[in-house]
Design an enzyme around this catalytic site. Structure first.
Site, PDB file in Angstrom:
ATOM      1  N   GLY A 100       0.844  -1.143  -0.006  1.00  0.00           N
ATOM      2  CA  GLY A 100       0.015   0.066  -0.096  1.00  0.00           C
ATOM      3  C   GLY A 100       1.040   1.195   0.133  1.00  0.00           C
ATOM      4  O   GLY A 100       2.202   1.324  -0.065  1.00  0.00           O
ATOM      5  N   ASP A 269       4.616  -4.151  -7.158  1.00  0.00           N
ATOM      6  CA  ASP A 269       3.936  -2.768  -6.740  1.00  0.00           C
ATOM      7  C   ASP A 269       4.743  -1.705  -7.293  1.00  0.00           C
ATOM      8  O   ASP A 269       3.967  -0.653  -7.035  1.00  0.00           O
ATOM      9  CB  ASP A 269       3.817  -3.018  -5.191  1.00  0.00           C
ATOM     10  CG  ASP A 269       5.402  -2.734  -4.614  1.00  0.00           C
ATOM     11  OD1 ASP A 269       6.089  -3.896  -4.844  1.00  0.00           O
ATOM     12  OD2 ASP A 269       5.720  -2.045  -3.706  1.00  0.00           O
TER      13      ASP A 269
END
Length: 525
Positions: A100, A269
């Protein structure tokens, strides 16, 4: 200051119901609402005025106090709700679970001239995804991100952009090389700009959680807003999405290889769904032509993300995205077909790109061998990639293949870090390559001038070498921010001669060979 705010992501996709920055595992959501940290004394160091204009800001806007406050995180744009995105990813080949936006906050989305942009602050404070960190950024990493984003854009490489660089007036403690020597550094914030900051990992985390409903909602949102060429009612829309992402990723990597850029941390990511370069950490440009070089000290032993393996890693990452989309597609064949097409098309385009770098106007039998032989001779002694290809454009095809082949070596001599090593066997191998090269360019319909012009459009004269960024960082840390602006101006026109900037068309200086920030970079860089 006025921006045409058009928030979509945080209105159309499910949100984390908890609205505090407490670290936690998030499920059933694509993002978490957060509030940027208010800095103590923000100051604007540099603004990319073309990016400001692109998103609808005037020169007066840029010079306003509102600009300083909004893009430091001190003040929110009216009617906006900043958020951090939830995603996971494979880091160095291993599934890392939830990651995240640990130090990135999406400030707002804006619409300008029919284009949609997301504005993201990097270094503006903690989020639920910050784990054990503080969500802040330091000046050195922010200078590198700001300059490199813009340098890549003007090189013609697909990339996120950087609107501005600010200091916060606060100190941030960092252990730059993870060796126990933490120290306070100046805090900073960069405002990044992109169509969106959706990554492979946004889809991976939902697939890993078995949350097919949110996965489908995210994929449908992505297609609707960013891939309008796909029919949203088509049962094959998710495999079509993957096919386009494969194509865009291949084009991005091709540009990396063309200019000698090494990303350094190609985790899933850190891969944009738009095929744009994202997350500038321990990046670098090849100095000596070394396909096994990586700027990332964390990766020094395995060299997973070395320059020569970037295409293979991109393919590996795409397979992980395919796995994440499989629950929506329901069959492997169309996904596998796109993976195979990536490999075939990339290699075909790579040959054409390499041919263009050495001034060939088409590709004929034997050109792949000529390029392969060049890769070999470039590694016989340390040879600067940027200077070599830029200088090669000046080799006249009138050189006598047998008598004057030494003239070719003279043209590129400045690219050698140790020209005294170019003797005996090394010299003979270079002579053999130049004979083949001269024979080949004599077959071309291009004049020397036409060939030079074409080569100079694909081979930059100026790139953001790590030592250049480090000089700007050290000056900025001492209170002199002028070099940031000077380098930004230089890198606006990387293919132009710019005679007054000739000092930057030079090999890495000896002092930078083993200097932290030049040859040694960590993920905090």
């Amino acid at each position: 200051m006025h921006l045409n705010v058009d928030d979509r992501f945080n209105r159309q996709l499910p949100a984390d119901p908890i609205e505090t920055p407490s670290r936690r595992q998030v499920s059933g959501a694509a993002f978490s609402f957060v509030t940027p940290r208010v800095p103590s004394d923000p100051k604007v160091l540099h603004v990319a005025t073309d990016v400001a204009s692109m998103i609808g800001l005037s020169q007066d806007d840029v010079q306003s106090d509102s600009f300083r406050r909004v893009f430091s995180g001190a003040e929110l744009l009216p009617g906006t709700r900043p958020y951090a995105m939830c995603y996971g990813g494979h880091q160095f080949g291993q599934w890392a679970g939830q990651l995240g936006d640990g130090r990135a906050i999406n400030l707002a989305e804006v619409l300008e001239n029919g284009q949609h942009f997301t504005l993201q602050l990097k270094g503006a404070g903690e989020t639920p995804y910050s784990r054990t960190a503080d969500g802040l950024a330091v000046l050195r990493s922010s200078v590198r991100e700001h300059l490199c984003s813009e340098a890549m854009h003007h090189l013609g490489v697909p990339t996120t952009r950087s609107l501005c660089l600010l200091t916060t007036g606060d100190s941030v403690v960092r252990d730059m090389m993870y060796d126990g020597n933490a120290r306070p550094e100046p805090g900073a914030v960069v405002c990044r700009v992109a169509p969106s900051f959706l990554r492979f990992g946004n889809f991976q985390i939902l697939a890993a959680q078995g949350d097919v409903a949110t996965l489908q909602a995210l994929a449908d949102y992505t297609i609707e807003h960013y891939f309008p060429e796909i029919a949203t009612t088509s049962p094959m829309r998710y495999s079509e999405l993957f096919a386009i992402v494969c194509q865009r990723t291949a084009d991005m990597i091709l540009h990396w290889q063309r200019v000698g850029f090494v990303h350094g941390v190609m985790n899933t990511d850190n891969m944009s769904i738009h095929g744009e370069t994202i997350d500038y950490g321990p990046y670098g440009w090849l100095e000596g032509f070394q396909p096994d070089w990586t700027p990332n000290t964390t990766d020094r032993s395995h060299r997973r993300y070395r320059f020569g393996d970037q295409p293979q890693i991109a393919l590996w990452n795409l397979v992980q995205l395919a796995n994440a989309l499989f629950p929506l597609v329901g069959e492997a064949d169309p996904l596998q077909a796109s993976v195979e097409q990536f490999y075939e098309q990339f290699n075909e385009k790579l040959t054409s790109m390499q041919a263009s770098k050495i001034g060939l106007d088409d590709v004929v039998d034997g050109d792949e061998e000529l390029v392969s032989q060049l890769d070999d001779v470039l590694q016989l002694t340390e040879t600067d990639m940027t200077i070599f290809f830029r200088s090669l454009a000046n080799v006249p095809k009138s050189l006598d293949v047998e008598q004057d082949v030494e003239g070719g070596l003279e043209v590129i001599r400045d690219a050698f870090y140790a020209p005294e090593e170019v003797k005996d066997g090394i010299r003979n191998q270079w002579h053999r390559w130049f004979r083949s090269y001269l024979n080949r360019i004599r077959q071309s319909r291009l004049s020397d001038e036409e060939r030079r012009d074409r080569m100079n459009r694909v081979n930059p004269k100026y790139v953001l070498r790590n030592y250049m960024a480090q000089l700007a960082i050290e000056a900025a840390e001492s209170g002199d921010f002028s070099l940031i602006g000077d380098l930004h101006s230089l890198l606006l026109l990387p293919y132009d001669e710019q005679p007054s900037q000739q000092r930057w068309f030079a090999k890495r200086p000896d002092w930078a060979r083993h200097k932290v920030g030049c040859s040694m970079l960590s993920c905090s860089s």
